[in-house]
Design a protein around this motif. Structure first.
Motif, short mmCIF file in Angstrom:
data_model
loop_
_atom_site.label_atom_id
_atom_site.label_comp_id
_atom_site.label_asym_id
_atom_site.label_seq_id
_atom_site.Cartn_x
_atom_site.Cartn_y
_atom_site.Cartn_z
N ARG A 65 46.80 59.25 22.82
CA ARG A 65 45.86 60.29 23.24
C ARG A 65 44.50 60.02 22.60
NH1 ARG A 65 46.15 65.25 25.54
NH2 ARG A 65 48.42 65.07 25.56
N LEU A 66 43.46 59.98 23.44
CA LEU A 66 42.10 59.72 22.96
C LEU A 66 41.33 61.02 22.80
CD1 LEU A 66 43.04 56.95 24.14
CD2 LEU A 66 40.65 56.52 24.65
N ASP A 67 40.53 61.10 21.77
CA ASP A 67 39.65 62.23 21.56
C ASP A 67 38.49 62.11 22.54
OD1 ASP A 67 38.00 64.22 20.69
OD2 ASP A 67 38.04 63.65 18.57
N VAL A 68 38.26 63.14 23.35
CA VAL A 68 37.23 63.07 24.40
C VAL A 68 35.96 63.81 24.02
CG1 VAL A 68 38.96 62.80 26.21
CG2 VAL A 68 38.13 65.10 25.62
N ALA A 93 39.81 69.09 29.07
CA ALA A 93 39.87 67.67 29.43
C ALA A 93 40.80 66.91 28.49
CB ALA A 93 38.47 67.06 29.36
N GLU A 94 41.46 65.88 29.04
CA GLU A 94 42.30 65.02 28.21
C GLU A 94 42.31 63.61 28.78
OE1 GLU A 94 46.24 66.63 28.17
OE2 GLU A 94 46.70 65.94 30.19
N LEU A 95 42.57 62.65 27.92
CA LEU A 95 42.60 61.25 28.31
C LEU A 95 43.74 60.57 27.57
CD1 LEU A 95 41.30 58.89 29.84
CD2 LEU A 95 39.74 58.59 27.92
N LEU A 96 44.69 60.01 28.33
CA LEU A 96 45.86 59.34 27.78
C LEU A 96 45.90 57.90 28.26
CD1 LEU A 96 48.53 62.12 28.44
CD2 LEU A 96 47.56 61.52 26.22
N VAL A 97 46.31 56.99 27.37
CA VAL A 97 46.48 55.58 27.72
C VAL A 97 47.85 55.14 27.23
CG1 VAL A 97 45.55 53.26 27.58
CG2 VAL A 97 43.99 55.22 27.44
N TRP A 98 48.59 54.46 28.10
CA TRP A 98 49.90 53.92 27.74
C TRP A 98 49.76 52.41 27.53
CZ3 TRP A 98 49.28 58.17 30.67
CH2 TRP A 98 50.15 59.26 30.46
N PHE A 99 50.11 51.92 26.32
CA PHE A 99 50.07 50.50 25.99
C PHE A 99 51.49 49.96 25.90
CE2 PHE A 99 46.03 52.07 24.47
CZ PHE A 99 45.14 51.05 24.76
N SER A 100 51.72 48.78 26.47
CA SER A 100 53.06 48.20 26.45
C SER A 100 53.53 48.02 25.00
CB SER A 100 53.09 46.86 27.19
OG SER A 100 52.23 45.91 26.58
N ALA A 101 54.80 48.32 24.77
CA ALA A 101 55.36 48.28 23.42
C ALA A 101 55.87 46.88 23.10
CB ALA A 101 56.48 49.31 23.30
N LEU A 111 49.48 45.72 26.37
CA LEU A 111 48.75 45.82 27.63
C LEU A 111 48.47 47.28 27.97
CD1 LEU A 111 50.89 43.39 29.83
CD2 LEU A 111 48.77 42.86 28.64
N PRO A 112 47.25 47.62 28.34
CA PRO A 112 46.99 48.96 28.86
C PRO A 112 47.62 49.09 30.26
CG PRO A 112 44.97 47.66 28.84
CD PRO A 112 46.02 46.81 28.21
N VAL A 113 48.74 49.76 30.33
CA VAL A 113 49.54 49.82 31.56
C VAL A 113 49.11 50.97 32.47
CG1 VAL A 113 51.89 50.16 32.45
CG2 VAL A 113 51.51 48.72 30.45
N ARG A 114 48.74 52.09 31.86
CA ARG A 114 48.34 53.25 32.66
C ARG A 114 47.30 54.06 31.90
NH1 ARG A 114 53.17 56.83 34.65
NH2 ARG A 114 53.45 54.98 35.98
N VAL A 115 46.33 54.57 32.63
CA VAL A 115 45.32 55.49 32.08
C VAL A 115 45.36 56.75 32.93
CG1 VAL A 115 42.89 55.87 31.55
CG2 VAL A 115 43.87 53.56 31.35
N LYS A 116 45.40 57.89 32.28
CA LYS A 116 45.44 59.15 33.02
C LYS A 116 44.48 60.14 32.38
CE LYS A 116 48.64 62.52 35.00
NZ LYS A 116 50.08 62.93 35.12
N SER A 117 43.65 60.78 33.21
CA SER A 117 42.72 61.76 32.70
C SER A 117 42.87 63.07 33.46
CB SER A 117 41.27 61.27 32.81
OG SER A 117 40.89 61.19 34.17
N LYS A 118 42.58 64.16 32.76
CA LYS A 118 42.55 65.49 33.37
C LYS A 118 41.18 66.07 33.12
CE LYS A 118 44.54 70.12 32.92
NZ LYS A 118 45.46 70.96 32.12
N VAL A 119 40.46 66.38 34.20
CA VAL A 119 39.12 66.94 34.09
C VAL A 119 38.98 68.07 35.10
CG1 VAL A 119 37.99 64.86 33.21
CG2 VAL A 119 38.27 65.16 35.68
N VAL A 120 37.83 68.72 35.09
CA VAL A 120 37.64 69.90 35.92
C VAL A 120 37.75 69.60 37.42
CG1 VAL A 120 35.13 69.66 36.03
CG2 VAL A 120 36.18 71.94 36.22
N VAL A 121 37.44 68.37 37.82
CA VAL A 121 37.48 68.03 39.25
C VAL A 121 38.81 67.44 39.68
CG1 VAL A 121 35.00 67.69 39.44
CG2 VAL A 121 36.45 65.77 38.77
N GLY A 122 39.79 67.34 38.77
CA GLY A 122 41.11 66.85 39.16
C GLY A 122 41.69 65.84 38.20
#
Length: 257
Positions: A196-199, A212-220, A225-236
């Protein structure tokens, strides 16, 4: 909206002290992504490790990030962005950062020069010097920090903080390793660390979103590897998914998922 997602993905502001670990990436590595806004396929992006070359008389390792909108999105908001970053070969500090933005009717070219000995950065916009900032000796640009982070060994509950700059401001970014998930991806099932990244230092739509939130999944594995990035913001919700991986010149002990 594409602009905010690209900025968030390539401005992951966190840093841990360098460790004596094998490099998890090599020249020629290429990561390919698809970008979605809710369920709409909005664009694609790539991350590449470039061959070493001299920058300001010093050997340097390069990184390239490119993003483009889909033909459907092009009709109302065309995006063609390119970011180039050069660091020392051990990825412990930045030397040069180049950003070329082409988003709708907006265009901008930025060059950020790092002068570690003078402890400062020089930011040029369209060839004109716009800002000089004092900096610590070890500081990263928004793209290089991602690769510096991949050098670290991850485990649950780890916290990270450190300096990163775009030449306009310098901030201390923070991130937290929340736990582990196994993601079902186009490359198969991949065990990942969820970070979880501080936004609070991110601008644009993140600043306008109370939750708002920003999450990044790195392969273990050794590659992180940054496998997935997901953000939640006011527009979706925005998601960036890894769909292709080329390890480049060398490979780590782990195999392609």
């Amino acid at each position: 909206m594409m602009k905010q997602l690209v900025s968030a993905v390539f401005c992951m502001v966190f840093f841990a002290a360098p460790q004596a670990l094998a490099m998890p990436f090599h020249a020629g590595e290429k990561l390919s992504y698809e970008i979605y806004w809710t369920v709409v396929h909005a664009g694609s992006a790539t991350l590449e490790v470039l061959p070493e070359k001299d920058v300001a008389g010093k050997p340097a390792l390069g990184f390239l990030a490119e993003a483009r909108s889909t033909p459907f999105v092009d009709a109302f908001y065309k995006v063609r962005d390119r970011i180039e970053s050069w660091t020392d070969p051990d990825v412990e500090r930045s030397y040069l950062y180049l950003k070329r933005q082409r988003e709708g009717d907006y265009s901008k070219d930025v060059e950020l020069r790092f002068e570690p000995d003078a402890r400062r950065t020089l930011r040029y916009v369209r060839g004109e010097l716009r800002r000089t900032l004092e900096q610590p000796e070890y500081v990263f640009d928004p793209l290089a920090i991602l690769f510096a982070f991949r050098k670290q060994t991850l485990y649950k509950t780890m916290r990270f903080s450190g300096p990163v700059t775009d030449g306009k401001v310098s901030v201390s970014g923070e991130a937290y390793v929340e736990g582990m998930d196994t993601l079902d991806t186009p490359l198969g099932e991949v065990p990942c660390f969820r970070v979880r990244l501080d936004v609070k230092h991110l601008s644009g739509v993140f600043r306008k979103s109370d939750d708002a939130e920003l999450l990044v999944w790195f392969s273990a594995d050794e590659r992180r590897l940054p496998v997935r990035v997901k953000s939640k913001v006011v527009v979706g919700h925005f998601t960036m998914e890894l769909v292709g991986y080329d390890p480049g010149r060398e490979t780590c002990a782990a195999q392609v998922p």
